[in-house]
Write a protein that holds these residues in place. Structure first.
Motif, mmCIF file in Angstrom:
data_model
loop_
_atom_site.group_PDB
_atom_site.id
_atom_site.type_symbol
_atom_site.label_atom_id
_atom_site.label_comp_id
_atom_site.label_asym_id
_atom_site.label_seq_id
_atom_site.Cartn_x
_atom_site.Cartn_y
_atom_site.Cartn_z
ATOM 1 N N LEU A 185 43.191 32.862 70.124
ATOM 2 C CA LEU A 185 43.817 34.159 69.834
ATOM 3 C C LEU A 185 43.402 34.678 68.465
ATOM 4 N N GLY A 186 43.300 33.783 67.501
ATOM 5 C CA GLY A 186 42.852 34.188 66.173
ATOM 6 C C GLY A 186 41.429 34.709 66.176
ATOM 7 N N SER A 187 40.570 34.087 66.964
ATOM 8 C CA SER A 187 39.181 34.563 67.036
ATOM 9 C C SER A 187 39.098 35.903 67.742
ATOM 10 N N LEU A 188 39.968 36.146 68.729
ATOM 11 C CA LEU A 188 39.991 37.458 69.388
ATOM 12 C C LEU A 188 40.380 38.558 68.413
ATOM 13 N N VAL A 189 41.423 38.307 67.649
ATOM 14 C CA VAL A 189 41.883 39.309 66.680
ATOM 15 C C VAL A 189 40.814 39.546 65.627
ATOM 16 N N HIS A 190 40.219 38.474 65.131
ATOM 17 C CA HIS A 190 39.180 38.615 64.107
ATOM 18 C C HIS A 190 37.932 39.282 64.672
ATOM 19 N N GLY A 191 37.587 38.982 65.907
ATOM 20 C CA GLY A 191 36.392 39.544 66.534
ATOM 21 C C GLY A 191 36.509 41.039 66.818
ATOM 22 N N GLN A 192 37.717 41.579 66.854
ATOM 23 C CA GLN A 192 37.911 42.981 67.162
ATOM 24 C C GLN A 192 38.174 43.810 65.901
ATOM 25 N N ALA A 193 37.703 43.328 64.780
ATOM 26 C CA ALA A 193 37.885 44.062 63.526
ATOM 27 C C ALA A 193 37.229 45.436 63.646
ATOM 28 N N GLU A 194 37.885 46.414 63.075
ATOM 29 C CA GLU A 194 37.411 47.794 63.175
ATOM 30 C C GLU A 194 36.136 47.990 62.362
ATOM 31 N N LYS A 195 35.170 48.655 62.971
ATOM 32 C CA LYS A 195 33.922 48.956 62.277
ATOM 33 C C LYS A 195 34.157 50.092 61.291
ATOM 34 N N THR A 196 33.615 49.965 60.101
ATOM 35 C CA THR A 196 33.681 51.044 59.121
ATOM 36 C C THR A 196 32.291 51.319 58.577
ATOM 37 N N GLY A 197 32.103 52.530 58.109
ATOM 38 C CA GLY A 197 30.826 52.924 57.525
ATOM 39 C C GLY A 197 31.044 54.084 56.593
ATOM 40 N N SER A 198 29.960 54.691 56.159
ATOM 41 C CA SER A 198 30.068 55.829 55.260
ATOM 42 C C SER A 198 29.505 57.082 55.934
ATOM 43 N N ILE A 199 30.066 58.209 55.539
ATOM 44 C CA ILE A 199 29.587 59.500 56.010
ATOM 45 C C ILE A 199 29.186 60.302 54.782
ATOM 46 N N SER A 200 27.934 60.713 54.748
ATOM 47 C CA SER A 200 27.408 61.532 53.663
ATOM 48 C C SER A 200 27.285 62.964 54.175
ATOM 49 N N ALA A 201 27.949 63.900 53.494
ATOM 50 C CA ALA A 201 27.908 65.308 53.894
ATOM 51 C C ALA A 201 27.310 66.123 52.755
ATOM 52 N N THR A 202 26.328 66.968 53.082
ATOM 53 C CA THR A 202 25.653 67.796 52.090
ATOM 54 C C THR A 202 25.776 69.266 52.460
ATOM 55 N N VAL A 203 26.101 70.087 51.464
ATOM 56 C CA VAL A 203 26.079 71.542 51.623
ATOM 57 C C VAL A 203 24.852 72.031 50.857
ATOM 58 N N PRO A 204 23.817 72.536 51.566
ATOM 59 C CA PRO A 204 22.571 72.902 50.901
ATOM 60 C C PRO A 204 22.519 74.342 50.390
ATOM 61 N N ASN A 205 23.530 75.151 50.709
ATOM 62 C CA ASN A 205 23.435 76.579 50.401
ATOM 63 C C ASN A 205 24.603 77.101 49.564
ATOM 64 N N VAL A 206 24.930 76.387 48.489
ATOM 65 C CA VAL A 206 25.978 76.845 47.579
ATOM 66 C C VAL A 206 25.399 77.992 46.752
ATOM 67 N N THR A 207 26.094 79.128 46.724
ATOM 68 C CA THR A 207 25.521 80.353 46.151
ATOM 69 C C THR A 207 25.645 80.481 44.642
ATOM 70 N N SER A 208 26.503 79.683 44.008
ATOM 71 C CA SER A 208 26.591 79.717 42.551
ATOM 72 C C SER A 208 26.959 78.336 42.040
ATOM 73 N N SER A 209 26.778 78.121 40.758
ATOM 74 C CA SER A 209 27.124 76.826 40.181
ATOM 75 C C SER A 209 28.527 76.816 39.586
ATOM 76 N N ASN A 210 29.286 77.877 39.818
ATOM 77 C CA ASN A 210 30.667 77.940 39.321
ATOM 78 C C ASN A 210 31.565 76.980 40.090
#
Length: 138
Positions: free
Chosen positions: A12-37
């Motif tokens: 049971l412990g191996s089942l719980v450990h084996g089903q650990a949630e996958k995590t990662g990173s999301i990189s989001a870029t906005v390429p068209n910002v109209t001013s530096s303000n």
């Protein structure tokens, strides 16, 4: 009997450990910002919190050469939407003109160009827990 109990507990412990949630990173870029303000605010929501509650993740980004980038770390797999705002005056919220129209640029992860507030159907995406890069346009 003790041996069986120990084996069941280990299984049971191996089942719980084996089903650990996958995590990662999301990189989001906005390429068209109209001013530096100001800065660009990135907010990532689940369907339950979308435009109703605080986002699950949020990042502020500086503007460099007309571009802003945010990285959301340790994001569990799931369904999300990102809303981005160019907060030109740095007050932490969207400003509106006298006619009620947004006075600052915004966009969503669906890159839909509709008039009106962002909606979940046009903005959501599936995240499988592996690192992801996306572009969001104002």
């Amino acid at each position: 009997m003790k041996t069986i109990a120990v084996l069941v507990a280990m299984f049971l412990g191996s089942l719980v450990h084996g089903q650990a949630e996958k995590t990662g990173s999301i990189s989001a870029t906005v390429p068209n910002v109209t001013s530096s303000n100001g800065e660009v605010l990135f907010a990532m929501y689940s369907e339950d919190s979308f435009m109703k509650k605080e986002p699950e993740f949020s990042v502020k980004s500086e503007i460099k050469n007309g571009q802003a980038t945010a990285v959301f770390e340790n994001v569990p797999e799931g369904n999300y939407a990102i809303v981005v705002l160019h907060d030109e005056n740095g007050n932490g919220k969207m400003d509106f003109d006298a006619g009620g129209m947004p006075a600052e640029n915004y966009g969503t992860s669906g890159n839909s160009m509709i008039y009106g507030p962002p909606n979940w159907g046009d903005s959501n995406f599936d995240f499988d827990g592996t690192d992801k890069e996306m572009e969001i346009r104002f």
